[in-house]
Design a protein around this motif. Structure first.
Motif, mmCIF file in Angstrom:
data_model
loop_
_atom_site.group_PDB
_atom_site.id
_atom_site.type_symbol
_atom_site.label_atom_id
_atom_site.label_comp_id
_atom_site.label_asym_id
_atom_site.label_seq_id
_atom_site.Cartn_x
_atom_site.Cartn_y
_atom_site.Cartn_z
ATOM 1 N N LEU A 1 0.823 -1.202 0.000
ATOM 2 C CA LEU A 1 0.000 0.000 0.000
ATOM 3 C C LEU A 1 0.859 1.255 0.000
ATOM 4 N N GLU A 2 1.921 1.252 0.800
ATOM 5 C CA GLU A 2 2.739 2.454 0.934
ATOM 6 C C GLU A 2 3.663 2.653 -0.267
ATOM 7 N N ILE A 3 4.260 1.585 -0.789
ATOM 8 C CA ILE A 3 5.148 1.745 -1.949
ATOM 9 C C ILE A 3 4.338 2.151 -3.171
ATOM 10 N N THR A 4 3.110 1.657 -3.284
ATOM 11 C CA THR A 4 2.249 2.046 -4.401
ATOM 12 C C THR A 4 1.919 3.536 -4.331
ATOM 13 N N ASP A 5 1.527 4.010 -3.146
ATOM 14 C CA ASP A 5 1.238 5.435 -2.982
ATOM 15 C C ASP A 5 2.466 6.281 -3.297
ATOM 16 N N ALA A 6 3.628 5.867 -2.786
ATOM 17 C CA ALA A 6 4.851 6.654 -2.944
ATOM 18 C C ALA A 6 5.290 6.727 -4.404
ATOM 19 N N VAL A 7 5.256 5.600 -5.089
ATOM 20 C CA VAL A 7 5.683 5.578 -6.488
ATOM 21 C C VAL A 7 4.732 6.410 -7.353
ATOM 22 N N LYS A 8 3.448 6.253 -7.160
ATOM 23 C CA LYS A 8 2.481 7.026 -7.950
ATOM 24 C C LYS A 8 2.638 8.523 -7.716
ATOM 25 N N LYS A 9 2.999 8.897 -6.501
ATOM 26 C CA LYS A 9 3.127 10.308 -6.158
ATOM 27 C C LYS A 9 4.455 10.904 -6.622
ATOM 28 N N PHE A 10 5.552 10.146 -6.478
ATOM 29 C CA PHE A 10 6.870 10.749 -6.618
ATOM 30 C C PHE A 10 7.740 10.213 -7.759
ATOM 31 N N SER B 1 10.905 18.034 1.607
ATOM 32 C CA SER B 1 10.764 18.659 0.291
ATOM 33 C C SER B 1 11.964 18.414 -0.613
ATOM 34 N N ASP B 2 13.171 18.311 -0.021
ATOM 35 C CA ASP B 2 14.376 18.185 -0.840
ATOM 36 C C ASP B 2 15.047 16.818 -0.745
ATOM 37 N N ALA B 3 14.582 15.946 0.177
ATOM 38 C CA ALA B 3 15.167 14.609 0.379
ATOM 39 C C ALA B 3 16.656 14.669 0.681
ATOM 40 N N LYS B 4 17.123 15.773 1.263
ATOM 41 C CA LYS B 4 18.522 15.911 1.656
ATOM 42 C C LYS B 4 18.736 15.357 3.055
ATOM 43 N N PHE B 5 19.981 14.961 3.349
ATOM 44 C CA PHE B 5 20.353 14.579 4.700
ATOM 45 C C PHE B 5 20.646 15.850 5.510
ATOM 46 N N TYR B 6 20.103 15.876 6.731
ATOM 47 C CA TYR B 6 20.391 16.965 7.659
ATOM 48 C C TYR B 6 21.173 16.456 8.873
ATOM 49 N N GLY C 1 7.736 7.343 0.955
ATOM 50 C CA GLY C 1 7.727 8.486 0.057
ATOM 51 C C GLY C 1 9.042 9.244 0.079
ATOM 52 N N THR C 2 9.583 9.458 1.284
ATOM 53 C CA THR C 2 10.869 10.133 1.414
ATOM 54 C C THR C 2 11.996 9.298 0.819
ATOM 55 N N LEU C 3 11.962 7.992 1.034
ATOM 56 C CA LEU C 3 13.026 7.120 0.542
ATOM 57 C C LEU C 3 13.014 7.025 -0.981
ATOM 58 N N ILE C 4 11.810 6.996 -1.568
ATOM 59 C CA ILE C 4 11.702 6.977 -3.024
ATOM 60 C C ILE C 4 12.321 8.236 -3.613
ATOM 61 N N ARG C 5 12.023 9.373 -3.017
ATOM 62 C CA ARG C 5 12.574 10.631 -3.511
ATOM 63 C C ARG C 5 14.077 10.681 -3.307
ATOM 64 N N PHE C 6 14.557 10.143 -2.165
ATOM 65 C CA PHE C 6 15.999 10.121 -1.930
ATOM 66 C C PHE C 6 16.708 9.281 -2.984
ATOM 67 N N LEU C 7 16.173 8.094 -3.294
ATOM 68 C CA LEU C 7 16.805 7.234 -4.293
ATOM 69 C C LEU C 7 16.884 7.937 -5.645
ATOM 70 N N GLN C 8 15.793 8.576 -6.050
ATOM 71 C CA GLN C 8 15.799 9.281 -7.330
ATOM 72 C C GLN C 8 16.820 10.413 -7.339
ATOM 73 N N ASN C 9 16.845 11.201 -6.265
ATOM 74 C CA ASN C 9 17.811 12.298 -6.183
ATOM 75 C C ASN C 9 19.232 11.782 -6.235
ATOM 76 N N HIS C 10 19.468 10.663 -5.547
ATOM 77 C CA HIS C 10 20.816 10.088 -5.540
ATOM 78 C C HIS C 10 21.251 9.673 -6.942
ATOM 79 N N VAL C 11 20.356 9.041 -7.683
ATOM 80 C CA VAL C 11 20.691 8.639 -9.056
ATOM 81 C C VAL C 11 21.012 9.863 -9.906
ATOM 82 N N LYS C 12 20.243 10.924 -9.744
ATOM 83 C CA LYS C 12 20.503 12.153 -10.509
ATOM 84 C C LYS C 12 21.849 12.757 -10.134
ATOM 85 N N ILE C 13 22.179 12.736 -8.832
ATOM 86 C CA ILE C 13 23.437 13.320 -8.363
ATOM 87 C C ILE C 13 24.633 12.558 -8.926
ATOM 88 N N ILE C 14 24.607 11.218 -8.847
ATOM 89 C CA ILE C 14 25.762 10.460 -9.322
ATOM 90 C C ILE C 14 25.838 10.427 -10.847
#
Length: 285
Positions: free
Chosen positions: A52-61, A252-257, A143-156
Motif C-alpha cells: 500500500l505504501e510503496i504504491t502510494d509513494a511511487v504514484k506520487k513521486f 521537500s528536498d530529500a537531503k540529509f540533515y 515516500g521520502t526514501l523513493i525521492r531520496f533514491l531518485q535524487n541520488h541517481v541524478k546526483i551520481i
C-alpha cells in the motif's frame, strides 16, 4: 554484500542470491537506466502495508523513468529483460560482518539477458530495516526514501566521481542546514529521556513536533518545505550490541540533515538519543 531476495521478510520462501560484493554502477549503467521501464515488485498479498505504501509513494513521486507494478512471482523471469529496471526489497548481509546481521534494503537494479536475480546490477539502494522488523515501522516513510533514491541517481549521474563504496561520505560533507526547519518525530523512535517536546527543548533550541505515523506520512506526501523527518534503522529490541542508524531527511528536498549511529546497550537503546539532540544543538549554533 550478499543479497537475499526478500519476498517481504519472512512471508514467503527465499531465493538466495550469491552476489559477492556490492556492485557499483558505471556511467554506462546510469545512462542505460534512464532508458528502462522500472518494474516495482509487489508482495503477493496486495493489502500488505509495504504494498500500500510503496504504491502510494511511487504514484506520487516516481518521475525518473516509466514504471509498472508487478507481482513477486513474476520477478525472476522478468529480471532477464535488458530494457527493464527493478525496485524491490532485498535481505542483505555483509561478508566481513562477524555478527551475521541481516538487513532489508530497498534496491534499484538493472535487468539483464541471461542473468539471474543475484546478478542484477544495482544502480542505488538504501536500508529499510533490520531483517525481521515489521514493515509498519518504516513503510509510512517510503515516500521520502523513493525521492531520496531518485535524487541520488541524478546526483551520481551528474557527477560520477561521487560513486564509491562509502556513499555516505558525500552526504556527510553536504548536510543541509536545520535552521528554520521543523523536526517531525514519532514517539516510538525517541529515547525516554527525550520523548516529549519539553524534554527535547531543554537540549535543542530548534522547532520540534511529535506526531503519529499517519500525520508524518501526510507531511511527506505533501512535500512540506519546512519539515525534516527522522529515519531510523534499528533492531527494534531484537538484538543487543547492534548498530542503530539515525538519519534526518528533508521532506521537500530529500537531503540529509544529520547522520550518525550508535550500538544498542543498556544506556543507549534503539532510539534517537539525548546525545543526538545535543549534537544538533551544537551544529545549529
Amino acid at each position: 554484500m550478499k543479497k537475499t531476495f526478500a519476498l517481504l521478510l519472512v512471508i514467503f520462501p527465499f531465493v538466495h542470491l550469491q552476489a559477492q560484493r556490492e556492485y557499483l554502477p558505471t556511467e554506462a549503467d546510469l545512462e542505460h537506466f534512464y532508458t528502462t521501464k522500472t518494474y516495482v515488485v509487489l508482495e503477493e498479498n496486495q493489502l500488505s502495508d509495504y504494498n500500500l505504501e510503496i504504491t502510494d509513494a511511487v504514484k506520487k513521486f516516481w518521475d525518473i523513468t516509466e514504471y509498472e507494478f508487478i507481482k513477486m512471482k513474476d520477478f525472476p523471469q522478468k529480471s532477464a529483460d535488458e530494457t527493464a529496471s527493478f525496485l524491490y526489497p532485498a535481505t542483505v548481509s555483509f561478508e566481513k560482518d562477524r555478527s551475521n546481521t541481516r538487513y532489508v534494503f530497498l534496491c534499484l537494479s538493472l535487468g539483464g539477458d541471461n542473468v539471474s536475480i543475484d546478478e542484477l546490477r544495482d544502480v542505488a539502494n538504501i536500508p529499510l530495516s533490520y531483517y525481521g522488523v515489521d514493515s509498519d515501522h518504516y513503510s509510512y516513510k517510503l515516500g521520502t526514501l523513493i525521492r531520496f533514491l531518485q535524487n541520488h541517481v541524478k546526483i551520481i549521474t551528474e557527477d560520477p566521481s561521487i560513486i564509491s563504496q562509502n556513499v555516505y561520505k558525500y552526504y556527510n560533507e553536504n548536510m543541509g542546514d536545520l535552521k528554520g526547519k521543523t523536526l517531525y518525530l514519532v514517539e516510538e523512535n525517541l529515547d525516554r529521556e527525550v520523548n516529549t517536546v519539553s524534554k527535547i527543548r531543554a537540549l535543542y533550541p530548534g522547532e520540534v513536533k511529535i506526531v503519529d505515523q499517519e500525520a508524518l506520512k501526510e507531511l511527506i506526501m505533501a512535500k512540506d518545505e519546512d519539515a525534516v523527518v527522522l529515519y531510523k534503522v534499528g533492531p527494534q529490541g531484537k538484538k543487543m550490541n547492534a548498530r542503530v542508524y539515525k538519519m534526518l531527511v528533508g521532506v521537500s528536498d530529500a537531503k540529509f540533515y544529520y547522520f550518525d549511529y550508535h550500538k544498542v546497550n543498556a544506556k543507549n537503546p534503539d532510539a534517537f538519543l539525548a546525545s543526538d539532540f545535543k549534537k544538533l544543538a551544537r551544529a545549529t549554533q
